[in-house]
Motif scaffolding. Structure first.
Motif, mmCIF file in Angstrom:
data_model
loop_
_atom_site.group_PDB
_atom_site.id
_atom_site.type_symbol
_atom_site.label_atom_id
_atom_site.label_comp_id
_atom_site.label_asym_id
_atom_site.label_seq_id
_atom_site.Cartn_x
_atom_site.Cartn_y
_atom_site.Cartn_z
ATOM 1 N N GLY A 131 37.315 36.703 5.111
ATOM 2 C CA GLY A 131 36.742 35.709 5.999
ATOM 3 C C GLY A 131 37.672 34.563 6.336
ATOM 4 O O GLY A 131 37.275 33.603 6.990
ATOM 5 N N GLU A 132 38.935 34.674 5.908
ATOM 6 C CA GLU A 132 39.873 33.569 6.121
ATOM 7 C C GLU A 132 40.096 33.261 7.596
ATOM 8 O O GLU A 132 40.129 32.098 7.994
ATOM 9 C CB GLU A 132 41.208 33.866 5.432
ATOM 10 N N ALA A 133 40.221 34.295 8.407
ATOM 11 C CA ALA A 133 40.487 34.077 9.835
ATOM 12 C C ALA A 133 39.300 33.379 10.495
ATOM 13 O O ALA A 133 39.475 32.428 11.266
ATOM 14 C CB ALA A 133 40.784 35.399 10.532
ATOM 15 N N ALA A 134 38.094 33.837 10.176
ATOM 16 C CA ALA A 134 36.899 33.223 10.758
ATOM 17 C C ALA A 134 36.752 31.783 10.278
ATOM 18 O O ALA A 134 36.406 30.891 11.060
ATOM 19 C CB ALA A 134 35.651 34.038 10.397
ATOM 20 N N SER A 135 37.030 31.536 9.001
ATOM 21 C CA SER A 135 36.921 30.184 8.453
ATOM 22 C C SER A 135 37.943 29.251 9.099
ATOM 23 O O SER A 135 37.633 28.102 9.421
ATOM 24 C CB SER A 135 37.147 30.203 6.935
ATOM 25 N N ALA A 136 39.162 29.749 9.303
ATOM 26 C CA ALA A 136 40.207 28.935 9.929
ATOM 27 C C ALA A 136 39.835 28.606 11.376
ATOM 28 O O ALA A 136 40.040 27.477 11.838
ATOM 29 C CB ALA A 136 41.541 29.656 9.872
ATOM 30 N N ALA A 137 39.265 29.580 12.075
ATOM 31 C CA ALA A 137 38.865 29.350 13.471
ATOM 32 C C ALA A 137 37.758 28.312 13.543
ATOM 33 O O ALA A 137 37.761 27.421 14.402
ATOM 34 C CB ALA A 137 38.411 30.659 14.113
ATOM 35 N N LEU A 138 36.804 28.385 12.619
ATOM 36 C CA LEU A 138 35.699 27.421 12.584
ATOM 37 C C LEU A 138 36.222 26.025 12.235
ATOM 38 O O LEU A 138 35.807 25.032 12.839
ATOM 39 C CB LEU A 138 34.649 27.878 11.568
ATOM 40 N N ALA A 139 37.148 25.961 11.297
ATOM 41 C CA ALA A 139 37.730 24.668 10.920
ATOM 42 C C ALA A 139 38.447 24.036 12.103
ATOM 43 O O ALA A 139 38.382 22.823 12.322
ATOM 44 C CB ALA A 139 38.680 24.835 9.742
ATOM 45 N N ALA A 140 39.115 24.863 12.904
ATOM 46 C CA ALA A 140 39.831 24.342 14.084
ATOM 47 C C ALA A 140 38.842 23.772 15.100
ATOM 48 O O ALA A 140 39.096 22.728 15.717
ATOM 49 C CB ALA A 140 40.671 25.441 14.725
ATOM 50 N N VAL A 141 37.706 24.427 15.276
ATOM 51 C CA VAL A 141 36.655 23.927 16.184
ATOM 52 C C VAL A 141 36.154 22.570 15.690
ATOM 53 O O VAL A 141 35.993 21.619 16.468
ATOM 54 C CB VAL A 141 35.486 24.936 16.273
ATOM 55 N N ILE A 142 35.935 22.469 14.385
ATOM 56 C CA ILE A 142 35.441 21.212 13.800
ATOM 57 C C ILE A 142 36.472 20.106 13.958
ATOM 58 O O ILE A 142 36.138 18.968 14.321
ATOM 59 C CB ILE A 142 35.080 21.414 12.311
ATOM 60 N N GLU A 143 37.725 20.412 13.686
ATOM 61 C CA GLU A 143 38.793 19.412 13.814
ATOM 62 C C GLU A 143 38.857 18.858 15.235
ATOM 63 O O GLU A 143 38.972 17.645 15.432
ATOM 64 C CB GLU A 143 40.143 20.022 13.427
ATOM 65 N N ARG A 144 38.779 19.763 16.231
ATOM 66 C CA ARG A 144 38.820 19.308 17.630
ATOM 67 C C ARG A 144 37.624 18.417 17.947
ATOM 68 O O ARG A 144 37.761 17.387 18.607
ATOM 69 C CB ARG A 144 38.857 20.512 18.589
ATOM 70 N N PHE A 145 36.452 18.805 17.462
ATOM 71 C CA PHE A 145 35.234 18.035 17.723
ATOM 72 C C PHE A 145 35.339 16.645 17.106
ATOM 73 O O PHE A 145 35.054 15.634 17.753
ATOM 74 C CB PHE A 145 34.019 18.783 17.166
ATOM 75 N N VAL A 146 35.770 16.576 15.854
ATOM 76 C CA VAL A 146 35.899 15.288 15.154
ATOM 77 C C VAL A 146 36.946 14.431 15.856
ATOM 78 O O VAL A 146 36.741 13.224 16.079
ATOM 79 C CB VAL A 146 36.257 15.498 13.669
ATOM 80 N N ALA A 147 38.071 15.032 16.222
ATOM 81 C CA ALA A 147 39.139 14.272 16.896
ATOM 82 C C ALA A 147 38.644 13.701 18.220
ATOM 83 O O ALA A 147 38.894 12.529 18.536
ATOM 84 C CB ALA A 147 40.352 15.164 17.119
ATOM 85 N N GLU A 148 37.914 14.518 18.996
ATOM 86 C CA GLU A 148 37.399 14.042 20.281
ATOM 87 C C GLU A 148 36.399 12.907 20.098
ATOM 88 O O GLU A 148 36.441 11.902 20.829
ATOM 89 C CB GLU A 148 36.735 15.195 21.040
ATOM 90 N N ARG A 149 35.510 13.031 19.134
ATOM 91 C CA ARG A 149 34.478 12.013 18.924
ATOM 92 C C ARG A 149 35.040 10.742 18.321
ATOM 93 O O ARG A 149 34.562 9.651 18.607
ATOM 94 C CB ARG A 149 33.354 12.558 18.022
#
Length: 197
Positions: A131-149
């Motif tokens: 599940g590492e690839a899926a977890s990394a992809a989800l973390a990247a989505v979260i990072e972008r969201f937090v950075a934008e907000r």
């Protein structure tokens, strides 16, 4: 001249081939893995228990790990879809908490398979690599969201730490729910993330 009754008959069924439900097969496999241990159950065991051929099983799931990880994509889809529609004025924290609640709102017919899946992953740490690839992809989505907000960048230390801390907290909450069977998964995740608020 021979009559039709003299012709050899075939035992093969006529009509369309039977449709195999991957979700049902996955549930059979996960129950076996959960009860007997992941390493103790073979793909042949799964095929037999599911009432399908080994070939059909491998066509649906190329490996035992795929039987475990298949299905978690729906969580990521619900999560990212929920993030996309969060109000612009909402804080990163509130938006992520709402999105995690949406992601963990598993349809009633998938709750049991999700519980078994998380229990099997917990009991077999080597499966986490799947599940590492899926977890990394989800973390990247979260990072972008937090950075934008928050008006930062995805490279900021605070953004990275917050994103990964939230992902770890949500994952720990879901695993706790799977082990303890306490209520609905989305409620458990929401309670866990509420500890940070």
């Amino acid at each position: 001249m021979s009559s039709t009754s003299d012709r050899p008959t075939s035992d093969r069924p006529t009509g369309r081939p039977r449709t195999i439900d991957p979700g049902a097969v996955s549930l059979v496999a996960l129950r076996l893995f959960d009860e007997q241990g992941f390493d103790a159950v073979s793909m042949d065991d799964v095929a037999t228990a599911a009432g399908i051929s080994r070939r059909s099983l491998f066509r649906l799931f190329p490996s035992k790990a795929a039987l475990v990880w298949g299905g978690l994509d729906e969580f990521a889809t619900r999560f990212t879809d929920a993030l996309r529609v969060r109000p612009a004025a909402e804080s990163a924290w509130d938006g992520l908490r709402a999105a995690y609640r949406a992601g963990a709102s598993f349809p009633p017919d998938t709750v049991e398979v999700t519980r078994h899946r998380l229990r099997v992953i917990r009991a077999n740490p080597s499966l986490e690599r799947g599940g590492e690839a899926a977890s990394a992809a989800l973390a990247a989505v979260i990072e972008r969201f937090v950075a934008e907000r928050d008006g930062g960048t995805v490279d900021d230390l605070a953004t990275t730490v917050r994103a990964h801390a939230l992902a770890a907290a949500a994952s720990a909450a879901l695993t706790w729910w799977a082990m303890h069977g306490d209520g609905r998964p989305e409620d458990v995740v929401d309670r866990a993330l509420g500890l940070f608020g």
